[in-house]
Write an enzyme that holds these catalytic residues in place. Structure first.
Site, PDB file in Angstrom:
ATOM      1  N   CYS A   1      75.047  27.748 114.503  1.00 48.49           N
ATOM      2  CA  CYS A   1      76.407  28.284 114.449  1.00 48.49           C
ATOM      3  C   CYS A   1      77.436  27.167 114.328  1.00 48.49           C
ATOM      4  O   CYS A   1      78.447  27.321 113.640  1.00 48.49           O
ATOM      5  CB  CYS A   1      76.692  29.147 115.667  1.00 48.49           C
TER       6      CYS A   1
ATOM      7  N   GLU B   1      80.776  34.851 120.718  1.00 52.99           N
ATOM      8  CA  GLU B   1      80.511  33.610 119.990  1.00 52.99           C
ATOM      9  C   GLU B   1      79.924  34.028 118.655  1.00 52.99           C
ATOM     10  O   GLU B   1      78.764  34.429 118.570  1.00 52.99           O
ATOM     11  CB  GLU B   1      79.555  32.717 120.779  1.00 52.99           C
TER      12      GLU B   1
END
Length: 489
Positions: free
Chosen positions: A267, A233
């Site tokens: 993010c 990720e």
């Protein structure tokens, strides 16, 4: 393990704690312990693991203020933000514990015409030991998205928290030992990048990493030495699209929350906003008015905190300067807004699409707002990024909003909101392109930390046996005719 890691408050510099820097031998020892613990943990079955995971969940829920204080001490974020982060993590832990059995248990599957005499079953078994390398921006929520699902799937976990937030990882492991004292099913190894590199090659059965794309590539290269599978990720450059019929106040509020919350260190936060021309000026005015009244600080009433890492402010400053140097306008803030350890809100417009403020992850409280002719252009620009983590679409026309959402090259999309998927444990989370691959959360997250195991069993002798080297021409002829009846019409 002579070297020590000092965790400090990013604003005051006060010492939060000192921790060992685990070397390769320390990491290998932890993985060895985890392998033995994994056998016991897997042997408990779904019911035994659920019981212990829910005990851990209850302990975290009761101690939410204590954990939030540790998060605040290491990141500087407001207490309410830290509390929300823990709440979200607990929700995911609860879902993983309660849903592991229905998602992963053995079930029958259809056999098809060629294997009608066989019974077929599929189940998902634990991998063994999962290594987790966590980030500093959400030091509870993000790594728990891997830890919770890996544990629920029957694996032991060795967790390496960020060097900026080791106290959070140690606190979580201590509470685990209170809830599950029998075996070291969850262990924490503290340290820096060298510790993370050691974990990649220590014999774990899968490695889950959250961090930058560049570091993710190094993690993949290290894991490739032992063919260790990875979940990556690696952040994003998420876009928010505003249609001509959007609720502009709601869209502006969402952009401020998604772009400035947690000092932009999210993010899946909003970094780019594409607004249809007919409402562009109106939207920009509303957004600028909201952003101008947002202020960072150390006090509890502050809307967001500092840059957690010392170097991140330099990245933000560089992106702002590059955009302005290429002809962009700052409607809120500017280069002078970067005052480490804080960065005040910055809203830029008319930013060239090849500027680093558009092409690279800024990870700071800045918003790029650009005008587009229509939704088609908005989608093209949103998809032009090499990142593809998440996005948002604002429109009062629900059908059109969903159509636009379906065209976006991302792992998740929020319609008339931002980050909604983060609060829904049943939804998978992960991206495409430079945002990484693999999924945490939801049923996909449980399967990510499992291996499919297929079993076939003969129920009766096949009337036409094709699975032999002694196939007879007559049997083959009958089989072809039956096959044509089934598939040829």
């Amino acid at each position: 393990m002579a070297a020590r890691l000092c965790s400090v408050h990013p604003v005051t510099g006060d010492l939060v704690g000192e921790y060992d820097i685990a070397d390769p031998a320390d990491v290998a020892t932890a993985v060895d312990r985890a392998q033995a613990a994994a056998e016991w943990w897997a042997g408990l079955g779904f019911a035994g693991r659920r019981h212990r995971l829910l005990a851990w969940k209850r302990l975290l829920a009761r101690r939410i203020d204590d954990l939030a204080d540790v998060v605040r001490a290491e990141t500087g974020k407001p207490k309410s933000d830290a509390v929300l982060e823990v709440m979200l993590a607990v929700e995911h832990l609860d879902w993983a514990a309660r849903n592991a059995r229905p998602v992963l248990r053995r079930r029958r599957v259809g056999s098809g015409i060629l294997a009608a005499n066989l019974a077929a079953t599929l189940e998902y078994k634990p991998l063994g030991v999962v290594g987790v390398i966590g980030p500093w921006n959400y030091p509870v929520y993000t790594p728990m998205g891997s830890i919770s699902y890996a544990l629920a799937a029957g694996n032991a976990v060795v967790f390496k928290p960020s060097e900026f937030t080791p106290a959070v990882g140690v606190w979580l492991a201590e509470r685990w030992r209170e809830a599950v004292p029998e075996h070291p099913v969850l262990q924490v190894v503290t340290g820096d990048g060298r510790t993370g590199a050691a974990l990649c090659v220590a014999g774990v059965d899968k490695l889950a990493f959250t961090g930058s794309t560049a570091t993710g590539k190094r993690v993949m290269a290290a894991c490739a030495q032992t063919l260790t599978p990875v979940v990556i990720e690696a952040g994003g450059k998420d876009a928010l699209i505003v249609a001509a019929d959007a609720d502009l106040d709601a869209a502006a509020r969402a952009a401020v929350f998604g772009g400035l919350g947690n000092a932009g260190q999210t993010c899946a936060g909003v970094e780019r906003v594409y607004v249809v021309d007919s409402v562009y000026d109106d939207f920009l005015g509303r957004l600028a008015a909201l952003a101008a009244h947002v202020a960072p600080g150390a006090e509890e009433t502050a809307r967001y905190g500092p840059m957690t890492t010392p170097t991140q402010a330099d990245v933000v400053r560089g992106h702002i300067a590059d955009a302005l140097g290429r002809g962009a306008r700052a409607v809120v803030g500017g280069v002078d807004s970067v005052r480490p350890p804080y960065v005040e809100p910055v809203v830029l417009t008319d930013v060239p699409e090849d500027s680093t403020a558009v092409t690279e992850e800024t990870f700071g409280p800045t918003l790029v707002v650009n005008r587009v002719a229509d939704l088609d252009e908005a989608v093209r620009r949103a998809n032009a990024s090499r990142f593809g983590l998440a996005a948002s679409v604002f429109s009062r026309d629900g059908r059109r909003a969903l159509e636009v959402a379906g065209r976006l090259r991302t792992g998740a999309v929020s319609v008339n909101g931002v980050l909604g998927f983060a609060a829904i444990p049943a939804l998978p989370f992960g991206g495409v392109g430079d945002s990484g691959f693999g999924r945490i959360h939801g049923a996909d997250g449980l399967r990510e930390f499992s291996r499919p195991h297929a079993v076939t069993r003969q129920r009766f002798r096949a009337p036409i046996d094709l699975m032999t080297l002694d196939r007879k021409p007559a049997a083959m002829s009958r089989a072809v005719k039956l096959f044509a009846l089934r598939h040829g019409r």
